[in-house]
Enzyme design. Structure first.
Site, PDB file in Angstrom:
ATOM      1  N   GLU A  66     -47.175 -17.766  -0.635  1.00 22.27           N
ATOM      2  CA  GLU A  66     -47.028 -19.032  -1.233  1.00 22.27           C
ATOM      3  C   GLU A  66     -47.193 -20.164  -0.064  1.00 22.27           C
ATOM      4  O   GLU A  66     -46.751 -19.876   1.086  1.00 22.27           O
ATOM      5  CB  GLU A  66     -45.779 -19.534  -2.116  1.00 22.27           C
ATOM      6  CG  GLU A  66     -45.993 -18.711  -3.456  1.00 22.27           C
ATOM      7  CD  GLU A  66     -44.757 -19.119  -4.369  1.00 22.27           C
ATOM      8  OE1 GLU A  66     -44.849 -18.640  -5.570  1.00 22.27           O
ATOM      9  OE2 GLU A  66     -43.852 -19.819  -4.018  1.00 22.27           O
ATOM     10  N   HIS A  82     -45.896 -31.155  -7.299  1.00 24.77           N
ATOM     11  CA  HIS A  82     -46.705 -29.767  -7.440  1.00 24.77           C
ATOM     12  C   HIS A  82     -48.327 -30.227  -7.171  1.00 24.77           C
ATOM     13  O   HIS A  82     -48.570 -31.016  -8.038  1.00 24.77           O
ATOM     14  CB  HIS A  82     -46.261 -28.806  -8.358  1.00 24.77           C
ATOM     15  CG  HIS A  82     -46.538 -27.484  -7.883  1.00 24.77           C
ATOM     16  ND1 HIS A  82     -47.969 -27.030  -8.207  1.00 24.77           N
ATOM     17  CD2 HIS A  82     -45.791 -26.500  -7.884  1.00 24.77           C
ATOM     18  CE1 HIS A  82     -47.979 -25.683  -7.744  1.00 24.77           C
ATOM     19  NE2 HIS A  82     -46.567 -25.384  -7.745  1.00 24.77           N
ATOM     20  N   ARG A 116     -46.664 -28.036   0.241  1.00 22.26           N
ATOM     21  CA  ARG A 116     -47.039 -29.119  -1.141  1.00 22.26           C
ATOM     22  C   ARG A 116     -47.425 -30.506  -0.727  1.00 22.26           C
ATOM     23  O   ARG A 116     -48.256 -31.025  -1.358  1.00 22.26           O
ATOM     24  CB  ARG A 116     -46.085 -28.873  -2.123  1.00 22.26           C
ATOM     25  CG  ARG A 116     -45.867 -27.411  -2.623  1.00 22.26           C
ATOM     26  CD  ARG A 116     -44.767 -27.086  -3.658  1.00 22.26           C
ATOM     27  NE  ARG A 116     -44.875 -25.766  -4.158  1.00 22.26           N
ATOM     28  CZ  ARG A 116     -44.148 -25.235  -4.796  1.00 22.26           C
ATOM     29  NH1 ARG A 116     -42.763 -25.977  -4.986  1.00 22.26           N
ATOM     30  NH2 ARG A 116     -44.206 -24.162  -5.407  1.00 22.26           N
ATOM     31  N   HIS A 171     -42.443 -32.485  -9.840  1.00 25.18           N
ATOM     32  CA  HIS A 171     -41.972 -31.166  -9.705  1.00 25.18           C
ATOM     33  C   HIS A 171     -40.444 -30.678  -9.424  1.00 25.18           C
ATOM     34  O   HIS A 171     -39.890 -30.115 -10.162  1.00 25.18           O
ATOM     35  CB  HIS A 171     -42.967 -30.199  -8.907  1.00 25.18           C
ATOM     36  CG  HIS A 171     -42.511 -28.908  -9.205  1.00 25.18           C
ATOM     37  ND1 HIS A 171     -42.662 -28.054 -10.183  1.00 25.18           N
ATOM     38  CD2 HIS A 171     -42.412 -27.938  -8.166  1.00 25.18           C
ATOM     39  CE1 HIS A 171     -42.341 -26.895  -9.942  1.00 25.18           C
ATOM     40  NE2 HIS A 171     -42.208 -26.492  -8.672  1.00 25.18           N
ATOM     41  N   ARG A 215     -39.126 -29.089  -0.131  1.00 26.91           N
ATOM     42  CA  ARG A 215     -38.931 -27.741  -0.443  1.00 26.91           C
ATOM     43  C   ARG A 215     -39.849 -27.014   0.004  1.00 26.91           C
ATOM     44  O   ARG A 215     -41.137 -27.236  -0.418  1.00 26.91           O
ATOM     45  CB  ARG A 215     -38.381 -27.820  -1.948  1.00 26.91           C
ATOM     46  CG  ARG A 215     -37.889 -26.592  -2.242  1.00 26.91           C
ATOM     47  CD  ARG A 215     -37.823 -26.561  -3.673  1.00 26.91           C
ATOM     48  NE  ARG A 215     -39.139 -26.341  -4.537  1.00 26.91           N
ATOM     49  CZ  ARG A 215     -39.476 -25.573  -5.483  1.00 26.91           C
ATOM     50  NH1 ARG A 215     -39.045 -24.290  -5.513  1.00 26.91           N
ATOM     51  NH2 ARG A 215     -40.733 -25.702  -6.051  1.00 26.91           N
TER      52      ARG A 215
END
Length: 558
Positions: free
Chosen positions: A131, A252, A300, A362, A397
């Site tokens: 990811e 997100h 992100r 998100h 994050r």
């Protein structure tokens, strides 16, 4: 600290109407929230022989944990180790992570995977997923893209087999504190059959654990379920707890876009890009080409900002782009069944069609200042999971660190509670009552938050937003679930906006229009305090690494 100014005076967090308890309960520990963090804390505390009451506003499986698609980050693959996981987390956090908390997360993550397996979770480590922001595949998953559902299934089964008392349909209202400010319980409201009326009551307990998740519903478009209205953050603020970095809201990049969609929208997992899907514009041009070494798997904040800039260029729709996963073909049906089903439910076949996507609120990277044991600046009040700012996430994050952190913090908080707990002394009281916020204004305020406190922010927009929040009408003083949620959302919106105004830089997932993507200045934390009587918000900036207020929760100083 400076007071956060707005038109007509200082920024204020509104208080709830007066509560007159009609029922009573007692426990050694009350846990608010039924996600991974809350259940982990409840199980750990009960395992040490404590009487635990877990309360949940909605059904036990209606929170954010079951919706997590990606999985749990843990350095268990070949060529990977905890040090590299730690480095990737620190890089994503843009100077605002707490190195000790990150090191603990990276070191303990493999053991949490093993613990979940012992509880019966059917996790899949072959192959590990990749990811955004990770340099190695290290995402343990389940059911392709249903890791959260499997984690929650295993934890819930353990909870239902434990001695923990469970109270669903109960919304946390305010902390009860003694004259010294120490927590001695909680006011809560039982949601009645009409879904709106509340029957208020009081729970006495020397420790209250807030595991209430984030506040995605403060924005017009979010991946968060309907119940995530920031109740825990608002409660802690009114109790005088120190808050940190609440302006850092991760958007997100790939939320399923549909015309006029509002509220919770389906998440399109980042692992899809890890498998080869590409973000494209109206002409089919790759959005991330040449913008970052990791391309579509950049952190992100980088991807969401690039998407916003491409949408603002005027050569295509201003509100969405596309994620082209057609090259994966029928693999989508077996490896990403959740995404495939959600798209097809809305008339989109991702096997043959690009998926329309846009950034959506998100994850809350900041929150109630706490250590990894959950201790806050208020004795007896603990915060874990997304509601807390433990220093793991910093300014942004890293993907799939949240479930891992929730499990670790929940277990550690439960162990801390096994220590001798200081008891509050004297009478307990709630914050001064008020009228709350008007539920009818909720949708308009969410749209204003998305417009002015979304992916890219500027001073004029944020000042306008604070003015809009200040002018929003008061509630009617009747204690109902819509009023409680509207008041919580008004509180977190005010806090986010005040904190964002104090941070005139681009860092992590807080992007300031016209400034470089990553500030090279001294990294500073935003600290907020709310006067628990007047609701006035004070905001200050302190250099990263500066000791914060002593965390004096149960178990003594941190």
């Amino acid at each position: 600290m400076k007071r956060a100014g707005e038109a007509g005076g200082a920024a204020r967090v509104r208080h709830l109407p007066p509560v007159r308890p009609e029922w009573q309960r007692s426990a050694d520990v009350v846990v608010v929230g039924s996600g991974a963090a809350g259940i982990s804390a409840a199980l750990a505390a009960a395992g040490h022989g404590l009487r635990v009451l877990l309360i949940s506003k909605q059904a036990l499986d209606d929170g954010a944990t079951p919706l997590a698609q990606g999985g749990l980050a843990a350095a268990i693959g070949p060529g990977d180790d905890a040090a590299q996981h730690e480095q990737d987390t620190l890089a994503a956090g843009a100077g605002l992570c707490e190195p000790a908390a990150v090191a603990e997360l990276a070191a303990r993550a493999p053991a949490e995977i093993a613990r979940l397996a012992r509880l019966g979770a059917r996790l899949e480590a072959e192959p590990l997923h990749l990811e955004g922001g990770h340099r190695h595949p290290r995402i343990v998953h389940a059911g392709g893209d249903a890791a959260g559902a499997e984690v929650h299934r295993a934890l819930l089964a353990a909870l239902l087999a434990s001695p923990v008392e469970i109270l669903t349909g109960a919304v946390a209202l305010d902390a009860l504190t003694d004259a010294r400010g120490a927590v001695g319980g909680l006011l809560a409201g039982l949601v009645q059959a009409d879904g709106q009326t509340l029957r208020p009551g009081a729970v006495t307990a020397p420790a209250v654990v807030l595991a209430t998740g984030g506040f995605g519903q403060a924005f017009a478009t979010t991946t968060s379920p309907a119940g995530l209205t920031g109740d825990g953050l608002a409660l802690a603020a009114r109790a005088g707890a120190e808050l940190r970095d609440v302006e850092f809201v991760q958007f997100h990049p790939t939320v399923l876009w549909q015309p006029a969609a509002r509220g919770q929208c389906p998440l399109i997992t980042e692992a899809l890009r890890g498998a080869g899907a590409v973000l494209v514009d109206a002409a089919g041009r790759p959005v991330m080409a040449g913008l970052h070494p990791l391309g579509d798997l950049a952190p992100r904040d980088v991807v969401a900002t690039a998407m916003r800039q491409r949408m603002d260029r005027g050569d295509g729709p201003a509100d969405h782009l596309w994620l082209d996963a057609t090259r994966l073909g029928r693999r989508l049906e077996t490896e990403f069944p959740t995404v495939t089903a959600r798209c097809r439910e809305r008339g989109i076949d991702p096997v043959t069609q690009p998926i329309p996507v846009a950034p959506g609120a998100h994850y809350s990277c900041g929150g109630i200042l706490a250590d990894l044991d959950g201790r806050t600046s208020v004795p007896g009040l603990l915060a874990i999971g997304e509601a807390a700012s433990t220093g793991v996430h910093g300014a942004n994050r890293l993907a799939s660190n949240s479930l891992t952190e929730s499990l670790i913090a929940g277990r550690r908080a439960g162990a801390l509670l096994a220590m001798k707990q200081p008891r509050p002394t004297g009478a307990l009281s709630a914050p001064e009552p008020g009228l709350g916020a008007r539920p009818a204004d909720r949708a308009a305020l969410a749209s204003a938050m998305s417009r002015h406190a979304g992916v890219v922010r500027d001073r004029a927009g944020l000042e306008h937003l604070l003015d809009t929040l200040a002018q929003s009408g008061p509630g009617d003083g009747e204690l109902t679930l819509p009023l409680v949620e509207a008041t919580s959302l008004h509180a977190v919106s005010t806090l986010v906006t005040a904190a964002a105004l104090a941070r005139a830089e681009s860092r992590g997932c807080h992007r300031w229009a016209g400034l470089p993507a990553v500030s090279d200045g001294q990294a500073e934390h935003t600290l907020l305090l709310v006067d628990h009587q007047t609701g006035v918000v004070s905001v200050g900036l302190v250099p990263a690494g500066t000791p914060d207020a002593v965390l004096t929760g149960v178990g003594g100083a941190a």
